[in-house]
Design a protein around this motif. Sequence first.
Motif, mmCIF file in Angstrom:
data_model
loop_
_atom_site.group_PDB
_atom_site.id
_atom_site.type_symbol
_atom_site.label_atom_id
_atom_site.label_comp_id
_atom_site.label_asym_id
_atom_site.label_seq_id
_atom_site.Cartn_x
_atom_site.Cartn_y
_atom_site.Cartn_z
ATOM 1 N N HIS A 37 0.831 -1.198 0.000
ATOM 2 C CA HIS A 37 0.000 0.000 0.000
ATOM 3 C C HIS A 37 0.874 1.259 0.000
ATOM 4 C CE1 HIS A 37 -2.561 -3.151 1.834
ATOM 5 N NE2 HIS A 37 -3.569 -2.499 1.276
ATOM 6 N N VAL A 38 1.980 1.173 0.735
ATOM 7 C CA VAL A 38 2.937 2.282 0.839
ATOM 8 C C VAL A 38 4.333 1.711 0.654
ATOM 9 C CG1 VAL A 38 3.862 4.133 2.305
ATOM 10 C CG2 VAL A 38 1.439 3.506 2.461
ATOM 11 N N SER A 39 5.167 2.401 -0.105
ATOM 12 C CA SER A 39 6.540 1.968 -0.302
ATOM 13 C C SER A 39 7.471 3.163 -0.134
ATOM 14 C CB SER A 39 6.716 1.341 -1.690
ATOM 15 O OG SER A 39 7.983 0.714 -1.793
ATOM 16 N N VAL A 40 8.559 2.943 0.588
ATOM 17 C CA VAL A 40 9.504 4.008 0.903
ATOM 18 C C VAL A 40 10.861 3.674 0.305
ATOM 19 C CG1 VAL A 40 10.657 5.288 2.760
ATOM 20 C CG2 VAL A 40 8.298 4.481 3.070
ATOM 21 N N ASP A 41 11.400 4.578 -0.528
ATOM 22 C CA ASP A 41 12.795 4.457 -0.956
ATOM 23 C C ASP A 41 13.629 5.213 0.059
ATOM 24 O OD1 ASP A 41 15.281 4.363 -2.066
ATOM 25 O OD2 ASP A 41 14.795 5.547 -3.846
ATOM 26 N N ALA A 42 14.227 4.467 0.989
ATOM 27 C CA ALA A 42 15.012 5.071 2.053
ATOM 28 C C ALA A 42 16.496 5.137 1.709
ATOM 29 C CB ALA A 42 14.820 4.280 3.347
ATOM 30 N N LEU A 43 16.882 4.621 0.548
ATOM 31 C CA LEU A 43 18.280 4.651 0.128
ATOM 32 C C LEU A 43 18.540 5.808 -0.826
ATOM 33 C CD1 LEU A 43 21.109 3.322 0.002
ATOM 34 C CD2 LEU A 43 20.292 2.041 -1.972
ATOM 35 N N GLY A 44 17.820 5.810 -1.937
ATOM 36 C CA GLY A 44 18.028 6.851 -2.927
ATOM 37 C C GLY A 44 18.940 6.405 -4.043
ATOM 38 N N SER A 45 18.399 5.602 -4.989
ATOM 39 C CA SER A 45 19.114 5.240 -6.210
ATOM 40 C C SER A 45 18.057 5.024 -7.280
ATOM 41 C CB SER A 45 19.944 3.962 -6.017
ATOM 42 O OG SER A 45 19.111 2.813 -6.016
ATOM 43 N N PRO A 46 18.402 5.141 -8.554
ATOM 44 C CA PRO A 46 17.402 4.893 -9.595
ATOM 45 C C PRO A 46 16.753 3.523 -9.462
ATOM 46 C CG PRO A 46 19.331 5.949 -10.547
ATOM 47 C CD PRO A 46 19.685 5.616 -9.126
ATOM 48 N N ILE A 49 8.341 1.840 -6.695
ATOM 49 C CA ILE A 49 7.120 2.156 -7.452
ATOM 50 C C ILE A 49 6.521 0.891 -8.048
ATOM 51 C CG2 ILE A 49 6.245 3.380 -9.486
ATOM 52 C CD1 ILE A 49 8.408 5.531 -8.889
ATOM 53 N N GLU A 50 7.367 0.044 -8.630
ATOM 54 C CA GLU A 50 6.873 -1.178 -9.280
ATOM 55 C C GLU A 50 6.273 -2.165 -8.281
ATOM 56 O OE1 GLU A 50 6.666 -1.891 -12.410
ATOM 57 O OE2 GLU A 50 8.126 -0.679 -13.519
ATOM 58 N N GLY A 51 6.669 -2.067 -7.024
ATOM 59 C CA GLY A 51 6.171 -2.995 -6.024
ATOM 60 C C GLY A 51 4.871 -2.576 -5.360
ATOM 61 N N LEU A 52 4.281 -1.466 -5.806
ATOM 62 C CA LEU A 52 3.035 -0.972 -5.216
ATOM 63 C C LEU A 52 1.814 -1.647 -5.834
ATOM 64 C CD1 LEU A 52 3.781 2.856 -5.049
ATOM 65 C CD2 LEU A 52 3.387 1.372 -3.072
ATOM 66 N N ARG A 53 0.760 -1.752 -5.044
ATOM 67 C CA ARG A 53 -0.526 -2.175 -5.589
ATOM 68 C C ARG A 53 -1.238 -0.961 -6.166
ATOM 69 N NH1 ARG A 53 -3.739 -5.125 -1.396
ATOM 70 N NH2 ARG A 53 -1.643 -5.895 -0.842
ATOM 71 N N ARG A 54 -2.362 -1.182 -6.793
ATOM 72 C CA ARG A 54 -3.123 -0.093 -7.399
ATOM 73 C C ARG A 54 -3.471 0.964 -6.346
ATOM 74 N NH1 ARG A 54 -3.554 -4.311 -10.537
ATOM 75 N NH2 ARG A 54 -4.027 -4.087 -12.772
ATOM 76 N N ARG A 55 -3.301 2.230 -6.740
ATOM 77 C CA ARG A 55 -3.548 3.394 -5.894
ATOM 78 C C ARG A 55 -2.637 3.414 -4.669
ATOM 79 N NH1 ARG A 55 -8.963 6.345 -5.718
ATOM 80 N NH2 ARG A 55 -7.490 7.902 -6.448
ATOM 81 N N GLY A 56 -1.476 2.792 -4.802
ATOM 82 C CA GLY A 56 -0.494 2.803 -3.727
ATOM 83 C C GLY A 56 0.244 4.135 -3.656
ATOM 84 N N ARG A 57 1.050 4.276 -2.601
ATOM 85 C CA ARG A 57 1.722 5.545 -2.320
ATOM 86 C C ARG A 57 3.234 5.308 -2.189
ATOM 87 N NH1 ARG A 57 -2.466 4.535 0.938
ATOM 88 N NH2 ARG A 57 -1.462 4.576 2.990
ATOM 89 N N HIS A 58 4.001 5.924 -3.071
ATOM 90 C CA HIS A 58 5.459 5.866 -3.014
ATOM 91 C C HIS A 58 5.973 7.113 -2.307
ATOM 92 C CE1 HIS A 58 9.687 5.780 -4.298
ATOM 93 N NE2 HIS A 58 9.508 7.031 -4.680
ATOM 94 N N VAL A 59 6.859 6.930 -1.311
ATOM 95 C CA VAL A 59 7.450 8.052 -0.585
ATOM 96 C C VAL A 59 8.956 8.039 -0.830
ATOM 97 C CG1 VAL A 59 7.713 9.213 1.633
ATOM 98 C CG2 VAL A 59 5.649 7.849 1.174
ATOM 99 N N GLN A 60 9.454 9.107 -1.423
ATOM 100 C CA GLN A 60 10.886 9.228 -1.691
ATOM 101 C C GLN A 60 11.555 9.982 -0.551
ATOM 102 O OE1 GLN A 60 12.380 7.737 -4.362
ATOM 103 N NE2 GLN A 60 14.324 8.263 -3.378
#
Length: 354
Positions: free
Chosen positions: A247-256, A263-274
Motif C-alpha cells: 500500500h505504501v513503499s519508501v525508498d530510504a536509500l536513494g538510487s534509480p 514504485i513497481e512494487g506498489l498495488r493499485r492506488r499505492g503511495r510511493h514516498v521518496q
Amino acid sequence: MRAVVFDAFGADPEVREVTAPEPPPGGAVIRVEATGLCRSDWHGWQGHDPDIRVLPHVPGHEFSGVVEAVGTGVVCWRPGDRVTAPFVCACGSCAACKAGDQQVCERQTQPGFTHWGSFAEYVAIDHAEVNLVRLPGEMAFSTAASLGCRFATAYRAITAVGRVRPQEWVAVHGCGGVGLSAVMIAAAAGARVVAVDVSPGALELARRFGAAACVAVSPAEGGGVGDAVPGAEVAARIREVTSGGAHVSVDALGSPGTCAASIEGLRRRGRHVQVGLLPGLTALPMGRVIGHELELLGSHGMAAHAYPEMLAAVARRAVRPEALVTRSIGLEEAGAALRSIGSVPGVTMILPRR
C-alpha cells in the motif's frame, strides 16, 4: 575547537583545530555531545549537494547537545539548555513557514551543508526560537541526535506523508538508519512491513524492529551494500509477499534502482514516498504510475513544532530510537566511517568529546 574537515570533495577528511563558531543574531551555538553519521553526509562529501559551495568544509547535520551561547534577540533559550534541532533550520517568516511547513522553508539553512556542521565540538544554527527542540531530561544525547534527521524524517514520512494505516503493507527499500527507523515506526503504527536490503545484518535488525518479511537483494542484483539497484525481480517478490503489492513503499536509500523498484512494487492506488536523495535526473516507470493511479510523494525532514508527538511516542516506548544506534566512535574515526558508509548496519553515532 576540534572538527572533521575535508578540503576537496572526496578527499580524506581529517581532524584538525579550527575556529569555533560565534552565535549569529537570533541563532545559537550548541556544544555537540553526539552527532549521527548519515548517508546525506556522504552525498555532501562526494559533492552531490549544491549547498556546499565553500571549501574546506565540516560535515554533520543531526546532533544533540547543550546551548553554549545565544545570539542577540534570543529569549526562549539560554546556555545550559539540552537541545536538538531538525536538519532543516527554518527562517520562520516565509510563506512556507507561516503555513507550518518549516521543513520546506524557502530560506532554510542546514548545518553541514549551507555552513559548517556538527562533526565538531561546537555547531552554530540560525533562528534558534524556531528550530531548537528541548530534550526530555531522561533522554540520552545519542538517542536525541538520532532524531534530528533519520528518525524524524522517517516518522513524518510514515505517519504524515505516507499516511500509513494499521494492517497496510509497507515496503522499505534500504535498511540504513532512515530505513530501519521507517521499519520501526511503521510496525508501531500496526502496519505489516517488508524490508529490502543487500545486507543480512541490516535485515536481521529490520526483523528485530518489527518487519514481517524481508527481501534479500543479492550483490549481483544490488551492486554493493551501499548502492543497491534492485530490478523487476525484487518488485515482483514484494508483490508476491504482499498479495498484490504494498500500500505504501519508501525508498530510504536513494538510487534509480530502489526508486523504480519501490514504485513497481506498489498495488493499485499505492503511495510511493521518496526519502533517499537522488542526485541528478531519474527515469521513473510513469506508465505504471498512470495506469495504477499511484501517488509519488517526497518527504523532507520534520519541522521543530511537530517534534512533541514523536517525543511522546518515544517516552511511552512505542518506538525505541536508541535501539538503532549500533556503534559509537570518536572524531578521529569519523573520516574512515564516512568513507565506508553503509558497511556497518544500524546508526553510527559520533561523540566529539570521546
